[in-house]
Design an enzyme around this catalytic site. Structure first.
Site, mmCIF file in Angstrom:
data_model
loop_
_atom_site.group_PDB
_atom_site.id
_atom_site.type_symbol
_atom_site.label_atom_id
_atom_site.label_comp_id
_atom_site.label_asym_id
_atom_site.label_seq_id
_atom_site.Cartn_x
_atom_site.Cartn_y
_atom_site.Cartn_z
ATOM 1 N N HIS A 407 -39.852 -95.848 -1.710
ATOM 2 C CA HIS A 407 -39.525 -95.486 -0.335
ATOM 3 C C HIS A 407 -39.471 -93.975 -0.128
ATOM 4 O O HIS A 407 -39.477 -93.494 1.009
ATOM 5 C CB HIS A 407 -38.194 -96.112 0.068
ATOM 6 C CG HIS A 407 -38.145 -96.524 1.508
ATOM 7 N ND1 HIS A 407 -38.687 -95.774 2.522
ATOM 8 C CD2 HIS A 407 -37.620 -97.627 2.106
ATOM 9 C CE1 HIS A 407 -38.502 -96.382 3.679
ATOM 10 N NE2 HIS A 407 -37.860 -97.518 3.457
ATOM 11 N N ASP A 411 -43.167 -95.221 3.703
ATOM 12 C CA ASP A 411 -42.226 -95.999 4.506
ATOM 13 C C ASP A 411 -42.824 -97.360 4.850
ATOM 14 O O ASP A 411 -43.972 -97.658 4.511
ATOM 15 C CB ASP A 411 -41.799 -95.242 5.769
ATOM 16 C CG ASP A 411 -42.941 -94.995 6.752
ATOM 17 O OD1 ASP A 411 -44.001 -95.670 6.633
ATOM 18 O OD2 ASP A 411 -42.780 -94.140 7.637
#
Length: 434
Positions: A407, A411
């Site tokens: 992450h 995204d």
């Protein structure tokens, strides 16, 4: 000028390498391409060659030492050259074995017999002197070691075991027949005897426990360390989709009818993934030192199961390879991985990974990201399922994709767009015909 022999960069996220053994000694004459040392990468043993003709000097690392990548561990000197003034003192080292016919010849440098890294490793495990083996094709291979071992076993009795294992079993009063072997053809190795003795020692009394404490291979230890680090430091998230494989299987069958029987579903998946990564470069990236690094080349690593764990050979610049080129490359890399013959370039430089457990019947799973890569794609088994087709139930071959992402580098929206492209191209793969 003196030529450095350095500990090479073994991977984007690796700071050190292990010098396993010197293949030449201080003062030995070497030529360009002569192997001078063996080092351990994340997964394999690699021979490092001399960068020049000359004399090997200034050995500054001991066998078994962890060495920072980029550090000079030796020098190759041409006539009249001397070591740089700041060169560390050479460590004390035991002389290596000398092949039959070379020992004692004036002016002849001692050297190990020419052998593949996997042959050296197997011979060490079995307690076999490589100088006793006649190699095939000018180089001792794993098969040569196994043949030599099998011939020696014919004189030792019905239980296959290395000489070291036999001696250790005798010393500890153990029956070889009671020990499960992990060597070639079930041969009992020293580690098997030690594991059996340890298990017997830890059991307070009969009945003996079935559990045996196994000593993991170095490959397994490195894999465990790296994946633990990834799991603890990388913020994972996962996206999944189900793919209708009808058109992909039809494409594969059409290629086979055209004479490309070697084309597999894995090749189609590689081709589609490489093309999709070129369209979504943020997935072909790494998180390094607080920055997102996008890579100009699409280098896809493909997980391959081997006896001691998992290897991930790399398809370099896969985005520019045709399907036929990918299939040829895949066949070579898989064979080399299982034979323990992957080279350093074939094991490093990956920017994205694929792992497939479909051949084991696994329908869906989540893989751990391989740092510093931004993502890894897990592929499940193709199976028949009832799906809706134009509002009506129908049976179709399907499989699941699960994308694991870091992450910090990617995204959810970026990953979802990439997965949507993969999904579309896997359901309509003929668009990528080349």
């Amino acid at each position: 000028m003196p030529h450095e022999v350095i500990m090479p960069v073994l991977g984007m996220n690796q700071d050190t390498g292990t010098l396993l053994r010197w293949l030449r000694r201080e003062g030995d004459a070497v030529a360009v391409g002569d192997p001078v040392m063996e080092i351990a990468t994340d997964k394999i043993t690699v021979e490092i060659e001399s960068p020049a003709d000359g004399v090997l000097a200034g050995l500054s690392a001991a066998e078994g030492e962890e060495v920072p990548v980029g550090r000079a561990v030796a020098w190759v000197l041409e006539p009249g050259e001397s070591l740089p003034a700041d060169t560390p003192a050479a460590p004390a080292a035991e002389p290596g074995p000398v092949p039959a016919g070379e020992a004692g010849l004036p002016g002849t440098p001692a050297r190990l017999p020419a052998a593949s890294p996997v042959a050296r490793r197997l011979a060490a495990e079995l307690g076999i002197d490589l100088a006793e083996i006649a190699g095939s094709g000018g180089r001792i291979t794993k098969a040569d070691v196994e043949r030599h071992h099998a011939a020696a076993q014919a004189h030792e009795g019905p239980v296959l075991a290395s000489p070291k294992a036999r001696r250790l079993a005798r010393e500890r009063g153990l029956e070889l027949a009671a020990i499960s072997g992990s060597g070639p053809d079930g041969a009992v190795l020293t580690a098997d005897v030690e594991a059996f003795a340890s298990a017997a020692r830890d059991v307070p009394g009969p009945p003996a426990a079935d559990a045996v404490e196994l000593e993991p291979s170095r490959m397994w230890q490195v894999m465990a360390s790296r994946l633990t680090e990834s799991w603890q430091t990388v913020p994972h998230f996962y996206l999944s989709r189900t793919v209708d494989a009808s058109q992909m299987l039809a494409w594969r069958d059409a290629l086979r009818r055209q004479g490309r029987e070697d084309i597999t579903v894995s090749d189609l998946l590689l081709r589609i993934t490489a093309a999709s990564l070129r369209e979504h470069p943020r997935l072909n990236a790494s998180w390094r030192d607080g920055h997102i690094q996008q890579h100009p080349q699409v280098n896809i690593g493909m997980a391959v199961a081997v006896a001691d764990g998992l290897l991930v050979p790399v398809f370099h610049d896969a985005g520019k390879l045709s399907l036929s080129e990918l299939a040829d490359r895949r066949r070579h890399l898989v064979q080399a991985a299982r034979a323990g013959q992957l080279t350093l370039p074939e094991m490093t430089g990956g920017t994205f990974s694929i792992t497939n457990l479909g051949m084991f019947g696994v329908e869906e799973f989540k893989a751990i990201v391989n740092p510093p890569e931004a993502a890894i794609l897990a592929i499940g088994a193709i199976r028949d399922a009832v799906v809706a087709v134009q509002g009506e139930p129908a049976v179709r071959p399907v499989f699941n994709l699960t994308l694991s992402c870091d992450h910090r580098a990617v995204d959810g929206a970026l990953a979802a767009r990439f997965l949507a492209t993969l999904h579309e191209r896997m359901e309509t793969p003929m668009l990528l015909l080349d």
